[in-house]
Design a protein around this motif. Structure first.
Motif: not given
Length: 118
Positions: A53, A60, A79, A85, A88, A103
């Motif tokens: 992340a 990601v 994301t 993020p 994960v 995520v």
């Protein structure tokens, strides 16, 4: 062992030697401010790949396992703008026998799912 290195925008891999110790770290460039890593076989080759992340990059990253103790350069997946993020995980959320990426986005207070199409 896999470690996210927030300050240096890298992820480190320390391979298990098998006697209770680890080899020297190998580092891989990530996006900005990586905060969380997990491992899952995302391409179905039987080898664990790395998922990271990238908080500051709003994406990601996936590093495919080459199989000789090294990993490919990361492929990134957005994301969303200002998503941030933070966590994960990998799980088969759509029952197709492939691990998908889940995520948790701190910046947007959302949960995202990236379906695996490999």
């Amino acid at each position: 062992m896999i470690v996210a290195n927030y300050g240096s925008n890298t992820a480190s891999v320390l391979l298990n030697i098998g006697n209770g110790t680890f080899a020297a770290q190998k580092t891989y460039s990530t996006g900005t401010e990586p905060v969380e890593v997990t491992a899952a076989d995302v391409n179905g080759d039987g080898k664990p790949d790395i998922i990271v992340a990238n908080y500051g990059s709003n994406n990601v990253g996936v590093f495919l396992n080459i199989g000789n103790g090294t990993f490919s350069a990361q492929a990134t997946y957005s994301t969303g703008s200002s998503s941030g993020p933070y966590y994960v995980a990998a799980a088969d959320v759509n029952d197709d026998n492939k691990p998908d990426i889940i995520v948790a986005n701190y910046g947007s207070n959302t949960i995202g799912v990236l379906l695996n199409h490999c």
